[in-house]
Design a protein around this motif. Structure first.
Motif, PDB file in Angstrom:
ATOM      1  N   ASP A 253       0.825  -1.219   0.000  1.00  0.00           N
ATOM      2  CA  ASP A 253       0.000   0.000   0.000  1.00  0.00           C
ATOM      3  C   ASP A 253       0.856   1.264   0.000  1.00  0.00           C
ATOM      4  N   SER A 254       1.879   1.313   0.863  1.00  0.00           N
ATOM      5  CA  SER A 254       2.699   2.527   0.919  1.00  0.00           C
ATOM      6  C   SER A 254       3.504   2.710  -0.358  1.00  0.00           C
ATOM      7  N   GLU A 255       3.943   1.623  -0.954  1.00  0.00           N
ATOM      8  CA  GLU A 255       4.739   1.713  -2.183  1.00  0.00           C
ATOM      9  C   GLU A 255       3.897   2.075  -3.400  1.00  0.00           C
ATOM     10  N   THR A 256       2.594   1.821  -3.356  1.00  0.00           N
ATOM     11  CA  THR A 256       1.739   2.240  -4.473  1.00  0.00           C
ATOM     12  C   THR A 256       1.212   3.653  -4.266  1.00  0.00           C
ATOM     13  N   GLY A 257       1.560   4.254  -3.133  1.00  0.00           N
ATOM     14  CA  GLY A 257       1.170   5.634  -2.883  1.00  0.00           C
ATOM     15  C   GLY A 257      -0.233   5.783  -2.326  1.00  0.00           C
ATOM     16  N   ASN A 258      -0.842   4.681  -1.881  1.00  0.00           N
ATOM     17  CA  ASN A 258      -2.169   4.781  -1.271  1.00  0.00           C
ATOM     18  C   ASN A 258      -2.079   5.614   0.000  1.00  0.00           C
ATOM     19  N   MET A 259      -2.897   6.631   0.082  1.00  0.00           N
ATOM     20  CA  MET A 259      -2.892   7.517   1.241  1.00  0.00           C
ATOM     21  C   MET A 259      -3.645   6.861   2.396  1.00  0.00           C
ATOM     22  N   PRO A 260      -3.244   7.156   3.634  1.00  0.00           N
ATOM     23  CA  PRO A 260      -3.930   6.584   4.790  1.00  0.00           C
ATOM     24  C   PRO A 260      -5.362   7.098   4.891  1.00  0.00           C
ATOM     25  N   THR A 261      -6.191   6.329   5.568  1.00  0.00           N
ATOM     26  CA  THR A 261      -7.567   6.745   5.787  1.00  0.00           C
ATOM     27  C   THR A 261      -7.605   7.905   6.775  1.00  0.00           C
ATOM     28  N   ALA A 262      -8.719   8.606   6.806  1.00  0.00           N
ATOM     29  CA  ALA A 262      -8.899   9.699   7.765  1.00  0.00           C
ATOM     30  C   ALA A 262      -8.804   9.165   9.191  1.00  0.00           C
ATOM     31  N   GLU A 263      -9.339   7.968   9.424  1.00  0.00           N
ATOM     32  CA  GLU A 263      -9.286   7.369  10.756  1.00  0.00           C
ATOM     33  C   GLU A 263      -7.853   7.092  11.179  1.00  0.00           C
ATOM     34  N   LEU A 264      -7.034   6.569  10.256  1.00  0.00           N
ATOM     35  CA  LEU A 264      -5.641   6.290  10.580  1.00  0.00           C
ATOM     36  C   LEU A 264      -4.879   7.593  10.827  1.00  0.00           C
ATOM     37  N   LEU A 265      -5.115   8.591  10.008  1.00  0.00           N
ATOM     38  CA  LEU A 265      -4.454   9.877  10.214  1.00  0.00           C
ATOM     39  C   LEU A 265      -4.813  10.464  11.577  1.00  0.00           C
ATOM     40  N   GLU A 266      -6.065  10.342  11.972  1.00  0.00           N
ATOM     41  CA  GLU A 266      -6.487  10.853  13.276  1.00  0.00           C
ATOM     42  C   GLU A 266      -5.823  10.069  14.409  1.00  0.00           C
ATOM     43  N   ALA A 267      -5.795   8.734  14.282  1.00  0.00           N
ATOM     44  CA  ALA A 267      -5.173   7.894  15.319  1.00  0.00           C
ATOM     45  C   ALA A 267      -3.684   8.189  15.434  1.00  0.00           C
ATOM     46  N   MET A 268      -3.009   8.333  14.297  1.00  0.00           N
ATOM     47  CA  MET A 268      -1.577   8.624  14.337  1.00  0.00           C
ATOM     48  C   MET A 268      -1.326  10.030  14.885  1.00  0.00           C
ATOM     49  N   GLY A 269      -2.196  10.975  14.563  1.00  0.00           N
ATOM     50  CA  GLY A 269      -2.072  12.317  15.109  1.00  0.00           C
ATOM     51  C   GLY A 269      -2.173  12.312  16.625  1.00  0.00           C
ATOM     52  N   LYS A 270      -3.115  11.541  17.160  1.00  0.00           N
ATOM     53  CA  LYS A 270      -3.258  11.426  18.614  1.00  0.00           C
ATOM     54  C   LYS A 270      -2.023  10.780  19.234  1.00  0.00           C
ATOM     55  N   PHE A 271      -1.514   9.726  18.589  1.00  0.00           N
ATOM     56  CA  PHE A 271      -0.308   9.055  19.091  1.00  0.00           C
ATOM     57  C   PHE A 271       0.879  10.013  19.093  1.00  0.00           C
ATOM     58  N   ASN A 272       1.044  10.754  18.006  1.00  0.00           N
ATOM     59  CA  ASN A 272       2.144  11.729  17.928  1.00  0.00           C
ATOM     60  C   ASN A 272       2.001  12.797  19.001  1.00  0.00           C
ATOM     61  N   GLN A 273       0.776  13.214  19.283  1.00  0.00           N
ATOM     62  CA  GLN A 273       0.542  14.204  20.334  1.00  0.00           C
ATOM     63  C   GLN A 273       0.951  13.642  21.697  1.00  0.00           C
ATOM     64  N   GLN A 274       0.624  12.367  21.956  1.00  0.00           N
ATOM     65  CA  GLN A 274       1.026  11.723  23.210  1.00  0.00           C
ATOM     66  C   GLN A 274       2.548  11.661  23.325  1.00  0.00           C
ATOM     67  N   LEU A 275       3.211  11.320  22.214  1.00  0.00           N
ATOM     68  CA  LEU A 275       4.677  11.287  22.207  1.00  0.00           C
ATOM     69  C   LEU A 275       5.246  12.670  22.522  1.00  0.00           C
ATOM     70  N   ALA A 276       4.679  13.692  21.905  1.00  0.00           N
ATOM     71  CA  ALA A 276       5.156  15.063  22.117  1.00  0.00           C
ATOM     72  C   ALA A 276       4.937  15.487  23.564  1.00  0.00           C
ATOM     73  N   GLU A 277       3.752  15.216  24.104  1.00  0.00           N
ATOM     74  CA  GLU A 277       3.452  15.610  25.481  1.00  0.00           C
ATOM     75  C   GLU A 277       4.347  14.896  26.487  1.00  0.00           C
ATOM     76  N   ALA A 278       4.780  13.674  26.157  1.00  0.00           N
ATOM     77  CA  ALA A 278       5.660  12.915  27.042  1.00  0.00           C
ATOM     78  C   ALA A 278       7.130  13.316  26.873  1.00  0.00           C
ATOM     79  N   GLY A 279       7.425  14.202  25.909  1.00  0.00           N
ATOM     80  CA  GLY A 279       8.802  14.618  25.678  1.00  0.00           C
ATOM     81  C   GLY A 279       9.624  13.585  24.928  1.00  0.00           C
ATOM     82  N   ILE A 280       8.966  12.653  24.258  1.00  0.00           N
ATOM     83  CA  ILE A 280       9.633  11.564  23.535  1.00  0.00           C
ATOM     84  C   ILE A 280       9.929  11.960  22.088  1.00  0.00           C
ATOM     85  N   LEU A 281       8.980  12.605  21.434  1.00  0.00           N
ATOM     86  CA  LEU A 281       9.055  12.884  20.002  1.00  0.00           C
ATOM     87  C   LEU A 281      10.055  13.987  19.697  1.00  0.00           C
ATOM     88  N   VAL A 282      11.042  13.681  18.874  1.00  0.00           N
ATOM     89  CA  VAL A 282      11.968  14.682  18.352  1.00  0.00           C
ATOM     90  C   VAL A 282      11.461  15.130  16.981  1.00  0.00           C
TER      91      VAL A 282
END
Length: 122
Positions: A12-41
């Motif tokens: 899927d990633s190699e054919t350029g299929n874009m993630p679903t809105a649900e996946l983008l939202e879930a990953m956004g929340k995960f990234n926010q948790q990483l940032a709030e914990a001081g983990i994400l560079v």
């Protein structure tokens, strides 16, 4: 300790299929948790290898090859750079990650070299 968390590519990633809105939202929340914990560079997704190039080195010779590249399971579709206290903390955070691809997928965690790793190289 800094680690790079690699999101392995899939068909899927190699054919350029874009993630679903649900996946983008879930990953956004995960990234926010990483940032709030001081983990994400930093972290980014990569376009398919069909849009990439490879430069092969052989002494002074340089050869440029156009993508796409074979062995999809060995390619990288995205990455994070995390600052963690140890590998166990990195694993714990990686296990909390939403599945980054539709269907089976894989993350790889690699520690970065730090300056102290080179301190005794004389």
């Amino acid at each position: 300790m800094r680690v790079m968390v690699l999101v392995k590519a899939t068909t899927d990633s190699e054919t350029g299929n874009m993630p679903t809105a649900e996946l983008l939202e879930a990953m956004g929340k995960f990234n926010q948790q990483l940032a709030e914990a001081g983990i994400l560079v930093t972290g980014e997704g990569l376009k398919p290898t069909s849009q990439g190039k490879r430069i092969a080195f052989d002494d002074a010779s340089r050869t440029v090859r156009d993508g796409p590249f074979a062995a999809t399971s060995e390619l990288v579709a995205g990455f994070w750079l995390w600052q963690v206290k140890d590998m166990e903390e990195a694993i714990a955070w990686a296990k909390r990650c939403p599945n980054p691809m539709p269907g089976p997928s894989e993350l790889e965690i690699r520690p970065l070299y730090e300056m102290e790793d080179f301190a005794n190289l004389s």
